[in-house]
Design a protein around this motif. Structure first.
Motif, short mmCIF file in Angstrom:
data_model
loop_
_atom_site.label_atom_id
_atom_site.label_comp_id
_atom_site.label_asym_id
_atom_site.label_seq_id
_atom_site.Cartn_x
_atom_site.Cartn_y
_atom_site.Cartn_z
N VAL A 40 -6.55 3.61 -4.74
CA VAL A 40 -6.47 4.24 -3.43
C VAL A 40 -6.08 3.25 -2.34
CG1 VAL A 40 -8.17 6.01 -4.01
CG2 VAL A 40 -8.93 3.86 -3.05
N PHE A 41 -5.64 2.09 -2.73
CA PHE A 41 -5.38 1.00 -1.79
C PHE A 41 -4.54 1.44 -0.58
CE2 PHE A 41 -2.47 -2.41 -0.48
CZ PHE A 41 -3.39 -3.32 0.01
N LEU A 42 -3.34 1.92 -0.81
CA LEU A 42 -2.43 2.24 0.30
C LEU A 42 -2.92 3.41 1.14
CD1 LEU A 42 1.02 1.78 -1.45
CD2 LEU A 42 0.03 0.35 0.32
N ALA A 43 -3.31 4.49 0.49
CA ALA A 43 -3.74 5.69 1.24
C ALA A 43 -4.97 5.37 2.10
CB ALA A 43 -4.04 6.83 0.28
N PHE A 44 -5.94 4.69 1.51
CA PHE A 44 -7.16 4.38 2.26
C PHE A 44 -6.86 3.51 3.46
CE2 PHE A 44 -10.65 1.57 3.35
CZ PHE A 44 -11.67 2.47 3.56
N TRP A 45 -6.14 2.40 3.27
CA TRP A 45 -5.94 1.46 4.36
C TRP A 45 -4.99 2.01 5.43
CZ3 TRP A 45 -9.58 -1.56 5.44
CH2 TRP A 45 -10.38 -2.11 4.44
N ILE A 46 -4.04 2.83 5.05
CA ILE A 46 -3.17 3.46 6.07
C ILE A 46 -4.01 4.35 6.98
CG2 ILE A 46 -1.35 5.18 6.41
CD1 ILE A 46 0.02 3.95 3.90
N LEU A 47 -4.83 5.22 6.37
CA LEU A 47 -5.68 6.10 7.19
C LEU A 47 -6.73 5.30 7.96
CD1 LEU A 47 -6.18 9.18 4.86
CD2 LEU A 47 -4.99 9.12 7.05
N PHE A 48 -7.31 4.30 7.33
CA PHE A 48 -8.33 3.48 7.98
C PHE A 48 -7.75 2.79 9.22
CE2 PHE A 48 -10.82 -0.32 8.73
CZ PHE A 48 -12.12 0.07 8.49
N LEU A 49 -6.57 2.19 9.09
CA LEU A 49 -5.96 1.49 10.22
C LEU A 49 -5.49 2.45 11.31
CD1 LEU A 49 -4.01 -1.28 8.29
CD2 LEU A 49 -6.09 -1.55 9.67
N TYR A 50 -5.10 3.65 10.91
CA TYR A 50 -4.68 4.65 11.90
C TYR A 50 -5.89 5.14 12.69
CZ TYR A 50 -3.16 9.05 13.89
OH TYR A 50 -2.91 10.08 14.77
N ASN A 51 -6.93 5.58 11.98
CA ASN A 51 -8.15 6.06 12.62
C ASN A 51 -9.25 6.07 11.56
OD1 ASN A 51 -10.30 7.42 13.79
ND2 ASN A 51 -9.07 9.12 14.55
N ARG A 52 -10.04 5.04 11.52
CA ARG A 52 -11.02 4.88 10.45
C ARG A 52 -11.97 6.05 10.31
NH1 ARG A 52 -15.29 0.27 10.77
NH2 ARG A 52 -16.14 1.53 9.12
#
Length: 185
Positions: A53-65
């Motif tokens: 889930v590396f990319l999906a998690f960190w993209i959403l986390f950085l956008y709005n955790r």
């Protein structure tokens, strides 16, 4: 790499994954944690089902955790565990591509199986919502029915792209690993 090195690597990764699952199973021992993990317990999260889930998690986390990992989870899940679940899968996956060739099925079969797995997980997410009235991830509560359909569709396209990239990297590193088809007589 030798078979022994590959076996040792796989044993270490399995040990790490087993440790994480054990550690996470011990996390619900106080009064705050059971509320966070209610309605499907910790097994409702994709992280614990497949770790990729590396990319999906960190993209959403950085956008709005708060859409994927609300700040309250920082009181429950230590930072090292968050990275163990959401970051370390990236280098583990890259090492796997380097260490070992993988034989992929035909694109049609591979993408069909991937779609079946995605649909199964979407059904689980929807079932948990209808059973509990709460979404597994807060981002889903912010989406309309059309937004959910778009999110799930785009997620599938994203996952299929990662699958195809993995196949391409494998082919680049190891050559074509598909078994030749036998001719019919």
């Amino acid at each position: 790499m030798t078979k022994t090195s590959t076996c040792i690597y796989h044993f270490l990764v399995l040990s790490w994954y087993t440790f994480l699952n054990y550690y996470i199973s011990q996390e619900g021992k106080d009064k705050v944690k059971p509320k966070i993990f209610a309605n499907g317990a910790r097994w409702k999260y994709l992280t614990l089902l497949n770790l990729f889930v590396f990319l999906a998690f960190w993209i959403l986390f950085l956008y709005n955790r708060d859409l994927i990992y609300p700040k309250v989870l920082d009181t429950v899940i230590p930072a090292w565990l968050n990275h163990a679940m959401h970051t370390f899968i990236f280098p583990i996956t890259l090492v796997e591509v380097i260490l070992r060739p993988h034989s992929y099925p035909s694109k049609k079969t591979g993408l069909t199986l991937l779609a079946a797995a995605n649909i199964t997980y979407i059904i689980r997410i929807l079932w948990l919502y209808f059973e509990t009235g709460t979404w597994v991830y807060p981002v889903f509560a912010k989406l309309s029915l059309v937004g959910l359909a778009a999110f799930f569709s785009l997620s599938h396209i994203f996952i299929a792209s990662i699958y195809l990239l993995g196949e391409k990297l494998n082919h680049w590193k190891w050559g074509d690993m598909r078994q030749p088809r036998k001719k019919r007589k």
